[in-house]
Design an enzyme around this catalytic site. Structure first.
Site, PDB file in Angstrom:
ATOM      1  N   GLU A   1       8.281  -4.271  -8.489  1.00 49.09           N
ATOM      2  CA  GLU A   1       9.374  -5.219  -8.740  1.00 49.09           C
ATOM      3  C   GLU A   1       9.042  -6.553  -8.110  1.00 49.09           C
ATOM      4  OE1 GLU A   1      13.343  -4.048  -7.474  1.00 49.09           O
ATOM      5  OE2 GLU A   1      13.004  -2.034  -8.241  1.00 49.09           O
TER       6      GLU A   1
ATOM      7  N   TYR B   1      10.664  -9.664  -2.934  1.00 47.68           N
ATOM      8  CA  TYR B   1      11.515 -10.768  -3.404  1.00 47.68           C
ATOM      9  C   TYR B   1      11.453 -12.006  -2.508  1.00 47.68           C
ATOM     10  CZ  TYR B   1      13.434  -7.488  -6.723  1.00 47.68           C
ATOM     11  OH  TYR B   1      13.560  -6.592  -7.749  1.00 47.68           O
TER      12      TYR B   1
ATOM     13  N   ASN C   1      12.797   4.924  -5.013  1.00 42.71           N
ATOM     14  CA  ASN C   1      12.797   3.475  -4.999  1.00 42.71           C
ATOM     15  C   ASN C   1      13.478   2.997  -3.727  1.00 42.71           C
ATOM     16  OD1 ASN C   1      12.646   0.729  -6.347  1.00 42.71           O
ATOM     17  ND2 ASN C   1      14.823   0.851  -5.835  1.00 42.71           N
ATOM     18  N   GLU C   2      12.727   2.298  -2.895  1.00 42.72           N
ATOM     19  CA  GLU C   2      13.285   1.602  -1.734  1.00 42.72           C
ATOM     20  C   GLU C   2      14.163   2.464  -0.832  1.00 42.72           C
ATOM     21  OE1 GLU C   2      15.247  -1.964  -3.022  1.00 42.72           O
ATOM     22  OE2 GLU C   2      13.423  -2.825  -3.829  1.00 42.72           O
TER      23      GLU C   2
ATOM     24  N   TRP D   1      24.338  -4.217  -8.180  1.00 43.19           N
ATOM     25  CA  TRP D   1      24.888  -3.532  -7.018  1.00 43.19           C
ATOM     26  C   TRP D   1      26.119  -4.239  -6.444  1.00 43.19           C
ATOM     27  CZ3 TRP D   1      22.866   0.875  -7.899  1.00 43.19           C
ATOM     28  CH2 TRP D   1      21.569   0.973  -8.399  1.00 43.19           C
TER      29      TRP D   1
HETATM   30  C1  GCO Z   1      15.805  -3.020  -5.749  1.00 43.40           C
HETATM   31  C2  GCO Z   1      16.309  -2.726  -6.816  1.00 43.40           C
HETATM   32  C3  GCO Z   1      16.915  -3.450  -7.889  1.00 43.40           C
HETATM   33  C4  GCO Z   1      17.638  -4.711  -7.570  1.00 43.40           C
HETATM   34  C5  GCO Z   1      16.711  -5.848  -7.295  1.00 43.40           C
HETATM   35  C6  GCO Z   1      17.397  -7.136  -7.013  1.00 43.40           C
HETATM   36  O1  GCO Z   1      14.953  -2.057  -5.929  1.00 43.40           O
HETATM   37  O2  GCO Z   1      16.279  -3.638  -4.848  1.00 43.40           O
HETATM   38  O3  GCO Z   1      15.341  -1.938  -7.435  1.00 43.40           O
HETATM   39  O4  GCO Z   1      17.763  -2.439  -8.287  1.00 43.40           O
HETATM   40  O5  GCO Z   1      18.439  -5.018  -8.647  1.00 43.40           O
HETATM   41  O6  GCO Z   1      15.923  -5.554  -6.203  1.00 43.40           O
HETATM   42  O7  GCO Z   1      18.193  -7.005  -5.880  1.00 43.40           O
END
Ligand code: GCO
Length: 443
Positions: A352, A297, A168-169, A406
């Protein structure tokens, strides 16, 4: 308010997957029966987490997982995206921890029993601390340890998993964690950021081979996050600045997967910032993937900066979420169509998308019309991209429930379900009701 898409939208079809997402460290708690990880250490370092909190309780999901599966089912979603805590399923000596494995196999079995597709991410940032002590993602060896963990855990899970994502990311792990130090492990050196990114991508490639061997029937891929970059003005200098930022923050993580190289901006690097890349690395990294997961986002706007090349400007007076991220749904469509134009993409899952809002629980209700509006606008943005030919096949709301955000601790709420951290009571917000109603109205 309701979620409304055009009547002819492909997203009204049951063939389109809708889900909710979480991650291990953010919800699980139960730190007692797993190894320490880099986020435990980071949380224990004064000044790193805004409310000085940690993951020791979070949503107590390890204890409450059965209720949480009921909750997920009650939303009518097709799929649940979760992550596996590496420090929970492996011992220090590299053997599996049966107690940790049993937690996840029980959970996966229950989801399967209820017909909820399981989307499993193998790494959502919780690196075992003893591996960090040995250099973490700066150490090439960690990529091989990850592939070994992937090998063992996927064998243990057998055919329980519908889809695996390696990472993930990787942007967050490398840039936020090793280059600017706002995430664990909190190191802040440009060369560290670039080197850790390379090792994460290498680990992805090594693990993809393992996944295709051990779990050939699941949908295997990677989850990347993108913050599309726009120029502050039409001046050539600003346009160039936005392009550089895009290469540095976004394309860096996707280009090697398809084009077997890093973006051009690498040629601007000082010698000491160059990552060490071994011969054949790009061939490992560029494994075919069954799907690409995209997290979105917000966008970012840049202007030229003589010192650094590009600098982000604050979009004063523009609508923002509670975490200060601009709400600009058009950039979601722009992102999807631009990636589609640049790369030969496999099917895309939006893994997401969501918003932090300043929720208020009043008489047992959270009327989060602002979040609902965000979802409505962004689902329509995805639909617009599909209409322009982008092959998006699923969408996951981030997040199922409020959780440990986080560096922001518990101060920012991203859930469609409200969590009272004192009582651990979960309450569906208006956005959860609307999401459920939308999903259930499909044919
Ligand atoms: C992300 C994360 C999430 C965060 C969300 C909001 O992948 O950045 O998967 O853990 O909580 O993005 O910041």
């Amino acid at each position: 308010m309701k979620i409304m898409l055009p009547a002819d939208s492909k997203m009204h079809s049951k063939a389109f997957t809708f889900g909710v997402a979480t991650a291990s460290f953010q919800i699980e708690g139960a730190v007692d029966y797993r190894l320490p990880c880099i986020w435990d250490t980071f949380c224990a370092t004064p000044g790193k987490i805004r409310d000085n909190s940690d993951g020791s309780q979070a949503c107590e999901h390890v204890k409450l997982w059965r209720e949480d599966v009921d909750l997920i089912e009650s939303l009518g979603v097709d799929a649940y995206r979760l992550s596996i805590s590496w420090p929970r399923v492996m011992h220090k000596d590299g053997s599996l921890n049966p107690q940790g494995v049993a937690f996840y196999t029980d959970l996966l079995d229950e989801l399967n029993r209820r017909g909820i597709k399981t989307f499993v991410t193998l790494y959502h940032w919780d690196l075992p601390q003893h591996i960090e002590d040995n250099g973490g993602w700066l150490n090439r060896e960690t990529a091989y340890l990850f592939a070994d963990y992937a090998d063992k855990i996927t064998q243990a899970f057998g055919d329980r998993v519908y889809s695996y994502a390696t990472f993930n990311e990787p942007f967050c792990s490398s840039y936020l964690g090793y280059e600017i130090g706002v995430h664990a492990p909190g190191l802040a050196t440009k060369a560290f950021g670039r080197q850790s990114a390379h090792h994460l991508l290498l680990a992805h490639g090594l693990a993809m081979k393992v996944l295709q061997k051990n779990s050939p029937n699941s949908q295997n891929g990677i989850v990347l996050n993108f913050t599309p970059c726009y120029s502050a003005t039409d001046s050539a200098a600003d346009v160039e600045a936005a392009s550089k930022a895009d290469q540095y923050f976004n394309q860096w993580y996707i280009k090697p997967l398809f084009d077997r190289c890093y973006p051009e901006i690498i040629n601007d690097f000082a010698t000491e910032d160059m990552p060490v890349i071994e011969q054949g690395d790009f061939d490992i990294i560029a494994q075919p993937i069954d799907f690409l997961g995209i997290n979105f986002y917000t966008r970012a706007v840049y202007k030229a900066d003589p010192a650094t090349g590009f600098s982000q400007i604050d979009m004063v007076d523009k609508p923002k979420t509670d975490i200060g991220w601009e709400i600009y749904p058009q950039s979601f469509t722009d992102l999807l169509t631009s990636l589609h134009a640049l790369y030969p993409l496999p099917p895309i899952y939006i893994t997401e998308n969501g918003a932090a809002m300043d929720d208020k629980l009043i008489e047992g209700k959270v009327d989060d019309q602002d979040r609902l509006e965000y979802y409505n606008a962004h689902l329509n943005a995805v639909n617009n991209a599909i209409e322009q030919g982008v092959n998006v096949v699923g969408y996951f709301a981030w997040s199922l429930m409020d959780n440990f955000e986080w560096a922001e601790g518990y101060l920012k709420r991203f859930g469609i379900v409200y969590v009272d951290y004192e009582t651990q009571k979960r309450t569906l917000k208006a956005s959860a009701h609307a999401y459920r109603d939308f999903i259930n109205a499909r044919k």
